[in-house]
Design a protein around this motif. Structure first.
Motif, PDB file in Angstrom:
ATOM      1  N   LEU A 188       0.855  -1.184   0.000  1.00 22.99           N
ATOM      2  CA  LEU A 188       0.000   0.000   0.000  1.00 22.99           C
ATOM      3  C   LEU A 188       0.893   1.236   0.000  1.00 22.99           C
ATOM      4  O   LEU A 188       1.633   1.474   0.956  1.00 22.99           O
ATOM      5  CB  LEU A 188      -0.913  -0.010   1.232  1.00 22.99           C
ATOM      6  CG  LEU A 188      -1.889  -1.195   1.306  1.00 22.99           C
ATOM      7  CD1 LEU A 188      -2.650  -1.180   2.627  1.00 22.99           C
ATOM      8  CD2 LEU A 188      -2.854  -1.188   0.124  1.00 22.99           C
ATOM      9  N   ARG A 189       0.825   1.981  -1.099  1.00 24.63           N
ATOM     10  CA  ARG A 189       1.657   3.177  -1.240  1.00 24.63           C
ATOM     11  C   ARG A 189       0.858   4.378  -0.750  1.00 24.63           C
ATOM     12  O   ARG A 189       0.001   4.896  -1.458  1.00 24.63           O
ATOM     13  CB  ARG A 189       2.067   3.362  -2.697  1.00 24.63           C
ATOM     14  CG  ARG A 189       3.005   2.281  -3.207  1.00 24.63           C
ATOM     15  CD  ARG A 189       3.238   2.411  -4.708  1.00 24.63           C
ATOM     16  NE  ARG A 189       4.204   1.417  -5.181  1.00 24.63           N
ATOM     17  CZ  ARG A 189       4.417   1.153  -6.470  1.00 24.63           C
ATOM     18  NH1 ARG A 189       3.747   1.799  -7.423  1.00 24.63           N
ATOM     19  NH2 ARG A 189       5.314   0.240  -6.813  1.00 24.63           N
ATOM     20  N   TYR A 190       1.124   4.828   0.506  1.00 25.75           N
ATOM     21  CA  TYR A 190       0.341   5.950   0.959  1.00 25.75           C
ATOM     22  C   TYR A 190       1.029   7.261   0.700  1.00 25.75           C
ATOM     23  O   TYR A 190       2.232   7.362   0.604  1.00 25.75           O
ATOM     24  CB  TYR A 190      -0.098   5.907   2.425  1.00 25.75           C
ATOM     25  CG  TYR A 190       0.334   4.821   3.315  1.00 25.75           C
ATOM     26  CD1 TYR A 190      -0.151   3.536   3.154  1.00 25.75           C
ATOM     27  CD2 TYR A 190       1.186   5.089   4.371  1.00 25.75           C
ATOM     28  CE1 TYR A 190       0.205   2.556   4.044  1.00 25.75           C
ATOM     29  CE2 TYR A 190       1.533   4.110   5.258  1.00 25.75           C
ATOM     30  CZ  TYR A 190       1.052   2.854   5.088  1.00 25.75           C
ATOM     31  OH  TYR A 190       1.399   1.893   5.976  1.00 25.75           O
ATOM     32  N   PHE A 191       0.110   8.248   0.636  1.00 28.58           N
ATOM     33  CA  PHE A 191       0.571   9.601   0.403  1.00 28.58           C
ATOM     34  C   PHE A 191       0.816  10.259   1.777  1.00 28.58           C
ATOM     35  O   PHE A 191       1.687   9.797   2.496  1.00 28.58           O
ATOM     36  CB  PHE A 191      -0.397  10.320  -0.545  1.00 28.58           C
ATOM     37  CG  PHE A 191      -0.139   9.886  -1.981  1.00 28.58           C
ATOM     38  CD1 PHE A 191       0.420  10.753  -2.905  1.00 28.58           C
ATOM     39  CD2 PHE A 191      -0.367   8.563  -2.375  1.00 28.58           C
ATOM     40  CE1 PHE A 191       0.726  10.326  -4.195  1.00 28.58           C
ATOM     41  CE2 PHE A 191      -0.065   8.130  -3.661  1.00 28.58           C
ATOM     42  CZ  PHE A 191       0.483   9.019  -4.562  1.00 28.58           C
ATOM     43  N   ASN A 192       0.095  11.221   2.245  1.00 27.92           N
ATOM     44  CA  ASN A 192       0.469  11.915   3.489  1.00 27.92           C
ATOM     45  C   ASN A 192      -0.567  11.722   4.589  1.00 27.92           C
ATOM     46  O   ASN A 192      -1.540  12.472   4.657  1.00 27.92           O
ATOM     47  CB  ASN A 192       0.688  13.406   3.209  1.00 27.92           C
ATOM     48  CG  ASN A 192       1.914  13.648   2.352  1.00 27.92           C
ATOM     49  OD1 ASN A 192       1.937  13.262   1.190  1.00 27.92           O
ATOM     50  ND2 ASN A 192       2.936  14.257   2.918  1.00 27.92           N
ATOM     51  N   PRO A 193      -0.350  10.743   5.472  1.00 31.77           N
ATOM     52  CA  PRO A 193      -1.301  10.492   6.559  1.00 31.77           C
ATOM     53  C   PRO A 193      -1.308  11.639   7.572  1.00 31.77           C
ATOM     54  O   PRO A 193      -0.267  12.228   7.871  1.00 31.77           O
ATOM     55  CB  PRO A 193      -0.785   9.211   7.211  1.00 31.77           C
ATOM     56  CG  PRO A 193       0.176   8.621   6.229  1.00 31.77           C
ATOM     57  CD  PRO A 193       0.753   9.768   5.477  1.00 31.77           C
ATOM     58  N   MET A 194      -2.483  11.939   8.095  1.00 33.83           N
ATOM     59  CA  MET A 194      -2.614  12.989   9.106  1.00 33.83           C
ATOM     60  C   MET A 194      -3.851  12.698   9.961  1.00 33.83           C
ATOM     61  O   MET A 194      -4.635  11.805   9.651  1.00 33.83           O
ATOM     62  CB  MET A 194      -2.752  14.370   8.457  1.00 33.83           C
ATOM     63  CG  MET A 194      -4.014  14.523   7.617  1.00 33.83           C
ATOM     64  SD  MET A 194      -4.271  16.196   6.986  1.00 33.83           S
ATOM     65  CE  MET A 194      -4.783  17.061   8.471  1.00 33.83           C
ATOM     66  N   GLY A 195      -4.021  13.466  11.028  1.00 25.62           N
ATOM     67  CA  GLY A 195      -5.230  13.348  11.825  1.00 25.62           C
ATOM     68  C   GLY A 195      -5.066  12.436  13.019  1.00 25.62           C
ATOM     69  O   GLY A 195      -3.963  12.049  13.396  1.00 25.62           O
ATOM     70  N   ALA A 196      -6.202  12.081  13.624  1.00 20.71           N
ATOM     71  CA  ALA A 196      -6.228  11.238  14.815  1.00 20.71           C
ATOM     72  C   ALA A 196      -7.589  10.576  14.893  1.00 20.71           C
ATOM     73  O   ALA A 196      -8.528  10.964  14.186  1.00 20.71           O
ATOM     74  CB  ALA A 196      -5.978  12.079  16.058  1.00 20.71           C
TER      75      ALA A 196
END
Length: 338
Positions: free
Chosen positions: A176-184
């Motif tokens: 899984l190539r993720y881009f920019n994870p953020m949050g909670a």
């Protein structure tokens, strides 16, 4: 069904543990606590009402990996997050990154190769594309020479898994190539908790907003983008975590088209650094102290995902907006500092 999550007390790992437990999986966590805290388990329990089994293991210790799998012979799948992940640090300490990110992957795959059937989800990254020639980025975009040892470990990791799948028919894997994870998590029980100075934009913003950091540095404002700042695809960590469970089920239920598959995980929309700053100011009601400074070496101009493959094949789609993800990140930051 028992699932091993390596790095399961980290940012994305802990949110994935929550989603797995909510779906009825029995979760085992391996983490060496080098960039996480055992206290995260309390947050997981508060959300799910279930305590995952945790073992503190450094995956670089091959004998401990072997012993773990001898003890837990009924592990059906592995979601592998454990890795060093700071681009700048990887440039300064390349051997540490190659040992930690590649050696540990090999030890895990060696154990899975002994099984009659095994499912493996690999935490990869959009860094494998470098500065892509076209936007949005599809899975068919060429993998370019890595800009850092960290990016190189993700490329090499994918190659190692693909090569292993060719000769171990019992192993099925998805990168899984993720881009920019953020949050909670919306409960604010778990979130991103970097040790030391944050390497990612959003925790640096929220730490500046809460007064921990004096000022945010915005690296460059003369890129060929709408406001001159870099563009990235910011995805809510809960959306990302849900995708891991969907991908795992695809393998466990033998719905995969090949024994090695690759999917982009993003929103399909790019946001500039200043748009992310404005999102923070909107959801928090605070003005952010930031300053435009010189560009950073190695920063690409823009990267955002074409998510059609994940949408159609996995039946997954990112649901949260940038503002919703930012609000969850801010709620988490305020809670842990209060």
């Amino acid at each position: 069904m028992k699932i091993l999550v390596t790095g399961g007390l980290g940012f994305i790992g802990s949110h994935t543990v929550v989603e797995l437990q909510n779906q009825g999986f029995e979760v085992l966590i391996i983490d060496d606590l080098s960039n996480s805290s055992e206290k995260v388990i309390d947050g997981i329990v508060a959300i799910t009402g279930k305590k995952p089994l945790f073992e503190k293991i450094d995956l670089k210790e091959k004998s401990k990996v072997e012993n773990f799998f001898k003890k837990h012979t009924d592990v059906k799948g592995v979601i592998h997050f454990a890795a060093s992940k700071a681009v700048g640090e990887s440039v300064e300490k390349p051997l540490l990154y190659y040992e930690n990110n590649i050696g540990t992957l090999v030890y895990l795959l060696k154990e899975l190769a002994k099984k009659n059937k095994a499912s493996f989800i690999f935490s990869s990254s959009c860094t494998v594309y470098g500065q892509a020639d076209k936007m949005p980025i599809t899975e068919d975009a060429p993998v370019k020479t890595a800009e850092s040892p960290y990016g190189n470990t993700k490329q090499m990791g994918e190659e190692i898994i693909a090569d292993t799948c060719k000769v171990v028919p019992a192993l099925n894997a998805i990168a899984l190539r993720y881009f920019n994870p953020m949050g909670a998590h919306p409960s604010a029980e778990i979130g991103e908790l970097p040790i030391g100075v944050p390497q990612n934009l959003v925790p640096f913003i929220t730490q500046t907003g809460v007064g921990m950091r004096e000022q945010l540095s915005v690296f460059g404002d003369d890129y060929p983008t709408i406001d001159g700042t870099c563009v990235r695809d910011y995805i809510h960590v809960v959306d990302l975590a849900k995708a891991h469970v969907i991908a795992l089920k695809r393998l466990l239920e033998d719905k995969n088209d090949a024994n090695y598959e690759v999917f982009n995980l993003g929103t399909g929309k790019g946001s500039t650094v200043l748009e992310v700053v404005k999102s923070f100011e909107k959801v928090s009601g605070k003005k952010l102290n930031y300053k435009i400074v010189d560009k950073r070496a190695g920063d690409i101009i823009e990267a955002y995902a074409n998510t059609e493959k994940a949408n159609k094949v996995l039946g997954w789609k990112a649901e949260s907006t940038l503002d919703e993800a930012m609000k969850s990140a801010w709620d988490w930051e305020v809670k842990i500092r209060s």
